[in-house]
Write a protein that holds these residues in place. Structure first.
Motif, PDB file in Angstrom:
ATOM      1  N   VAL A   1       0.736  -1.193  -0.167  1.00  0.00           N
ATOM      2  CA  VAL A   1       0.051   0.058   0.372  1.00  0.00           C
ATOM      3  C   VAL A   1       0.806   1.390   0.026  1.00  0.00           C
ATOM      4  O   VAL A   1       1.706   1.307   1.276  1.00  0.00           O
ATOM      5  CB  VAL A   1      -0.581  -0.287   1.272  1.00  0.00           C
ATOM      6  N   GLU A   2       0.876   1.922  -0.800  1.00  0.00           N
ATOM      7  CA  GLU A   2       1.542   3.077  -0.838  1.00  0.00           C
ATOM      8  C   GLU A   2       0.783   4.133  -0.321  1.00  0.00           C
ATOM      9  O   GLU A   2      -0.603   4.535  -0.584  1.00  0.00           O
ATOM     10  CB  GLU A   2       2.042   3.530  -2.692  1.00  0.00           C
ATOM     11  N   SER A   3       1.731   4.987   0.165  1.00  0.00           N
ATOM     12  CA  SER A   3       0.407   6.898   0.523  1.00  0.00           C
ATOM     13  C   SER A   3       1.440   8.054   0.546  1.00  0.00           C
ATOM     14  O   SER A   3       2.611   7.686   0.192  1.00  0.00           O
ATOM     15  CB  SER A   3      -0.174   6.894   1.959  1.00  0.00           C
ATOM     16  N   GLY A   4       1.024   9.410   0.431  1.00  0.00           N
ATOM     17  CA  GLY A   4       2.279  10.678   0.390  1.00  0.00           C
ATOM     18  C   GLY A   4       2.262  11.037  -0.832  1.00  0.00           C
ATOM     19  O   GLY A   4       2.483  11.937  -1.172  1.00  0.00           O
ATOM     20  N   LEU A  13       6.599   9.756  -0.259  1.00  0.00           N
ATOM     21  CA  LEU A  13       5.852   8.779  -0.432  1.00  0.00           C
ATOM     22  C   LEU A  13       6.257   7.318   0.159  1.00  0.00           C
ATOM     23  O   LEU A  13       8.123   6.974   1.339  1.00  0.00           O
ATOM     24  CB  LEU A  13       5.754   7.531  -2.288  1.00  0.00           C
ATOM     25  N   SER A  14       5.504   6.718   0.834  1.00  0.00           N
ATOM     26  CA  SER A  14       5.544   5.534   1.303  1.00  0.00           C
ATOM     27  C   SER A  14       4.871   4.240   1.397  1.00  0.00           C
ATOM     28  O   SER A  14       3.577   4.451   0.218  1.00  0.00           O
ATOM     29  CB  SER A  14       5.020   5.715   2.930  1.00  0.00           C
ATOM     30  N   CYS A  15       5.380   3.076   1.711  1.00  0.00           N
ATOM     31  CA  CYS A  15       5.096   1.743   1.287  1.00  0.00           C
ATOM     32  C   CYS A  15       5.269   1.153   1.884  1.00  0.00           C
ATOM     33  O   CYS A  15       6.308   0.685   2.664  1.00  0.00           O
ATOM     34  CB  CYS A  15       5.501   1.660  -0.123  1.00  0.00           C
ATOM     35  N   SER A  73       1.032  -4.474   5.696  1.00  0.00           N
ATOM     36  CA  SER A  73       0.863  -4.767   6.734  1.00  0.00           C
ATOM     37  C   SER A  73       1.109  -6.343   7.840  1.00  0.00           C
ATOM     38  O   SER A  73       0.269  -7.049   6.999  1.00  0.00           O
ATOM     39  CB  SER A  73      -0.558  -3.902   6.780  1.00  0.00           C
ATOM     40  N   THR A 105       8.521  -0.278   6.353  1.00  0.00           N
ATOM     41  CA  THR A 105       8.323   0.156   5.319  1.00  0.00           C
ATOM     42  C   THR A 105       9.534   0.684   4.483  1.00  0.00           C
ATOM     43  O   THR A 105      10.616   1.380   5.121  1.00  0.00           O
ATOM     44  CB  THR A 105       7.294   1.768   6.216  1.00  0.00           C
ATOM     45  N   TYR A 141      10.638   4.232   1.946  1.00  0.00           N
ATOM     46  CA  TYR A 141      10.442   5.779   2.112  1.00  0.00           C
ATOM     47  C   TYR A 141      11.172   6.160   0.262  1.00  0.00           C
ATOM     48  O   TYR A 141      11.931   5.010   0.368  1.00  0.00           O
ATOM     49  CB  TYR A 141      10.738   6.409   2.918  1.00  0.00           C
ATOM     50  N   CYS A 151       4.636   1.230  -5.603  1.00  0.00           N
ATOM     51  CA  CYS A 151       5.923   0.331  -4.925  1.00  0.00           C
ATOM     52  C   CYS A 151       6.263  -1.121  -5.087  1.00  0.00           C
ATOM     53  O   CYS A 151       4.853  -1.664  -6.300  1.00  0.00           O
ATOM     54  CB  CYS A 151       5.606   0.590  -3.793  1.00  0.00           C
ATOM     55  N   THR A 174      -0.122   5.806  -6.047  1.00  0.00           N
ATOM     56  CA  THR A 174      -0.047   7.452  -5.802  1.00  0.00           C
ATOM     57  C   THR A 174      -0.391   8.212  -6.325  1.00  0.00           C
ATOM     58  O   THR A 174       0.773   8.307  -7.021  1.00  0.00           O
ATOM     59  CB  THR A 174       0.097   7.391  -4.278  1.00  0.00           C
TER      60      THR A 174
END
Length: 124
Positions: free
Chosen positions: A5-8, A20-22, A25, A77, A79, A95, A118
């Motif tokens: 899951v990517e975010s940012g 960006l973060s990957c 979980s 994680t 980045y 990612c 993302t």
């Protein structure tokens, strides 16, 4: 199986920065070669940055000196710090993870798992 899951992502002005973060979980990423790719409208997906299981980074020439890829201390994680952003950096960023690919691979086909992406938009 690994769920990434990517975010940012977001909107930033030319010259600005994003991180960006990957993450996966409930899993460690320590056994995986990790990479970031991007795809702009009308173009093929291209390599941006990668990092080995031993935390050795490598980059596309177009981003070297501006982007930094890293793993956190717990290896949960990955980045991508993006500085001095340009309009040509605008794309969907993905990612990816590879169990068996050698260090420094830039090939899309060598990666086994992908996030949903993302969006990064750079305005002037």
């Amino acid at each position: 199986q690994v769920q990434l899951v990517e975010s940012g992502g977001g909107l930033v002005q030319t010259g600005g920065s994003l991180r960006l973060s990957c993450a996966a979980s409930g899993r460690t990423l320590s056994t995986w070669l990790m990479g970031w790719f991007r795809q702009a409208p009308g173009k093929e997906r291209e390599f941006v940055a990668g990092i080995s299981r031993n935390r050795r980074p490598y980059y596309a020439d177009t981003v070297k000196g501006r982007f930094t890829i890293s793993r956190d201390n717990a290896d949960t994680t990955v980045y991508l710090q993006m500085n001095s952003l340009k309009p040509k950096d605008a794309a969907v960023y993905y990612c990816a993870a590879s169990q068996g690919a050698p260090y420094s691979t830039t090939s899309v086909s060598e990666y086994d798992y992908w996030g949903q992406g993302t969006q990064v938009t750079v305005s002037s």
